[in-house]
Design a protein around this motif. Structure first.
Motif, short mmCIF file in Angstrom:
data_model
loop_
_atom_site.label_atom_id
_atom_site.label_comp_id
_atom_site.label_asym_id
_atom_site.label_seq_id
_atom_site.Cartn_x
_atom_site.Cartn_y
_atom_site.Cartn_z
N THR A 187 0.87 -1.17 0.00
CA THR A 187 0.00 0.00 0.00
C THR A 187 0.91 1.22 0.00
N PRO A 188 1.04 1.92 -1.14
CA PRO A 188 2.11 2.91 -1.29
C PRO A 188 2.04 4.10 -0.34
N GLY A 189 0.86 4.69 -0.15
CA GLY A 189 0.81 5.88 0.69
C GLY A 189 1.70 6.97 0.12
N GLN A 190 2.81 7.28 0.81
CA GLN A 190 3.78 8.27 0.33
C GLN A 190 4.96 7.62 -0.39
N ALA A 191 4.78 6.41 -0.86
CA ALA A 191 5.81 5.72 -1.63
C ALA A 191 5.34 5.56 -3.08
N ALA A 192 6.28 5.27 -3.96
CA ALA A 192 5.93 4.97 -5.34
C ALA A 192 5.43 3.53 -5.43
N PRO A 193 4.58 3.22 -6.42
CA PRO A 193 4.14 1.82 -6.61
C PRO A 193 5.27 1.01 -7.26
N PHE A 194 6.27 0.74 -6.46
CA PHE A 194 7.48 0.06 -6.93
C PHE A 194 8.05 -0.75 -5.78
N ILE A 195 8.47 -1.98 -6.08
CA ILE A 195 9.16 -2.78 -5.06
C ILE A 195 10.04 -3.81 -5.75
N SER A 196 11.21 -4.01 -5.16
CA SER A 196 12.12 -5.04 -5.60
C SER A 196 12.41 -5.94 -4.40
N PHE A 197 12.34 -7.25 -4.60
CA PHE A 197 12.53 -8.19 -3.50
C PHE A 197 12.94 -9.54 -4.08
N ARG A 198 13.10 -10.53 -3.24
CA ARG A 198 13.40 -11.89 -3.67
C ARG A 198 12.33 -12.83 -3.15
N MET A 199 11.97 -13.83 -3.97
CA MET A 199 10.91 -14.76 -3.58
C MET A 199 11.27 -16.19 -3.93
N GLY B 128 7.78 8.18 8.95
CA GLY B 128 8.67 9.30 9.14
C GLY B 128 9.06 9.44 10.60
N ASN B 129 9.92 10.42 10.89
CA ASN B 129 10.40 10.62 12.26
C ASN B 129 9.29 10.89 13.26
N LYS B 130 8.21 11.52 12.84
CA LYS B 130 7.12 11.87 13.75
C LYS B 130 6.00 10.84 13.72
N GLY B 131 6.26 9.69 13.10
CA GLY B 131 5.27 8.63 13.05
C GLY B 131 4.33 8.68 11.88
N GLU B 132 4.58 9.60 10.91
CA GLU B 132 3.70 9.67 9.74
C GLU B 132 3.81 8.38 8.92
N PRO B 133 2.70 7.73 8.62
CA PRO B 133 2.76 6.52 7.80
C PRO B 133 3.15 6.86 6.36
N LEU B 134 4.16 6.17 5.85
CA LEU B 134 4.63 6.41 4.49
C LEU B 134 4.27 5.27 3.54
N ALA B 135 4.35 4.03 4.01
CA ALA B 135 4.03 2.87 3.19
C ALA B 135 3.78 1.68 4.10
N GLY C 179 12.30 17.74 6.29
CA GLY C 179 13.00 17.86 7.56
C GLY C 179 13.32 16.56 8.25
N ASP C 180 12.72 15.44 7.84
CA ASP C 180 13.01 14.16 8.48
C ASP C 180 14.44 13.72 8.16
N THR C 181 15.12 13.23 9.17
CA THR C 181 16.51 12.82 9.01
C THR C 181 16.69 11.32 8.96
N ALA C 182 15.59 10.58 9.06
CA ALA C 182 15.67 9.12 9.01
C ALA C 182 14.30 8.55 8.65
N LEU C 183 14.30 7.30 8.26
CA LEU C 183 13.08 6.57 7.98
C LEU C 183 12.97 5.44 9.00
N ASP C 184 11.84 5.37 9.68
CA ASP C 184 11.65 4.34 10.71
C ASP C 184 10.90 3.15 10.13
N VAL C 185 11.32 1.96 10.54
CA VAL C 185 10.72 0.72 10.06
C VAL C 185 10.27 -0.11 11.25
N GLN C 186 9.03 -0.58 11.21
CA GLN C 186 8.54 -1.49 12.24
C GLN C 186 7.94 -2.71 11.59
N GLY C 187 8.40 -3.89 12.00
CA GLY C 187 7.90 -5.14 11.44
C GLY C 187 7.28 -6.02 12.51
#
Length: 276
Positions: free
Chosen positions: A96-108, A203-210, A233-241
């Motif tokens: 679900t892209p949200g603030q991302a492009a509809p693009f993904i590269s992965f291995r399956m 994002g840094n403030k918890g904004e959902p990006l993808a 202004g965000d200096t990093a991208l946060d990931v939660q799995g």
């Protein structure tokens, strides 16, 4: 009889309870009809060359097949899924892209030669489907995770590394890897299914990006490439799995081009890969 037929037609056109049959499959897959009804139901479907799937011409490792899905040529994509028709577990992931492009590269993992497809849902309610036939030997889904043979595999579980690059179009390219066996539950050793099922990019403030939902066919130690638009202004991208056993993994990937001008956050660059 005529009254009944007219009433059903009225309901279908008024309330949208009926949908047209899926279009004929150019790859002539015996499972296409089932895949379309199960994964793409409720919306119109059309094959569209603007949805690109890239796979290698020669597959060296059926448990680690590189796949790239790209629907950036379409406007207003709200969801994208990737699936393999002839895999025992067909659905690989949903983005679900949200603030991302509809693009993904992965291995399956691939169990046998199969069509690989990407379907992009646009805001007008149409699934746009692209696909390619992958000629590969089998066994990728039923083989146990390689890392299971190592006594220390649980000690590295959840370790993550990543990097961000600035793109000319305003997006940030994320390359992210997390250690996880991603067991399918199909191996002969009876290891149960154990996989990361959800990854949120913020994002840094918890904004959902993808949002990325993953399933068993994603390869061991998922390695992902996404294009994300970082908030100003965000200096990093946060990931939660989260995996299907309920374990939570957290990580942060720095954006070096922004941190270099902000002295208080410069230390983040020196910490190296983050451990979830």
């Amino acid at each position: 009889m005529m009254r009944t037929a007219f009433f059903l037609l009225f309901l279908a056109t008024t309330f949208g309870i009926a949908s047209a049959a899926p279009p004929q499959d150019p790859l002539q897959s015996p499972n296409w009809q089932d895949m379309a009804e199960r994964l793409l139901s409720g919306h119109a479907i059309e094959f569209d060359e603007r949805v690109k799937i890239s796979v290698p011409s020669t597959v060296e490792n059926q448990a680690q097949v590189p796949v790239t899905a790209d629907a950036r040529a379409l406007p207003n994509v709200v969801k994208m899924i990737v699936f393999a028709d002839l895999n025992p577990i067909q659905h690989a992931l949903t983005l679900t892209p949200g603030q991302a492009a509809p693009f993904i590269s992965f291995r399956m993992k691939i169990e046998q030669a199969t069509p690989i497809r990407a379907a992009a849902l646009t805001s007008d309610g149409v699934w746009h489907v692209g696909g390619i036939f992958l000629n590969a030997a089998g066994g990728g889904c039923s083989a146990p995770a390689v890392g299971r043979g190592e006594a220390s595999w649980s000690e590295t579980l959840g370790q993550a590394s990543g990097r961000l690059w600035r793109e000319a179009d305003g997006f940030s390219r994320l390359r992210f890897r997390i250690r996880h066996p991603m067991d399918t539950g199909l191996a002969k050793d009876n290891t149960p299914a154990y996989y990361i099922e959800r990854m949120e990019f913020k994002g840094n403030k918890g904004e959902p990006l993808a949002l990325l939902e993953m399933y068993e066919p994603v390869s061991q130690d998922p390695t992902l490439t996404l294009l994300v638009r970082l908030p100003a202004g965000d200096t990093a991208l946060d990931v939660q799995g989260r995996d299907n056993n309920g374990a939570i993994y957290r990580s942060s990937v720095p954006a070096p081009w922004r941190q270099s001008i902000l002295a208080p956050t410069k230390q983040l660059l020196e910490q190296g890969p983050a451990r979830c």
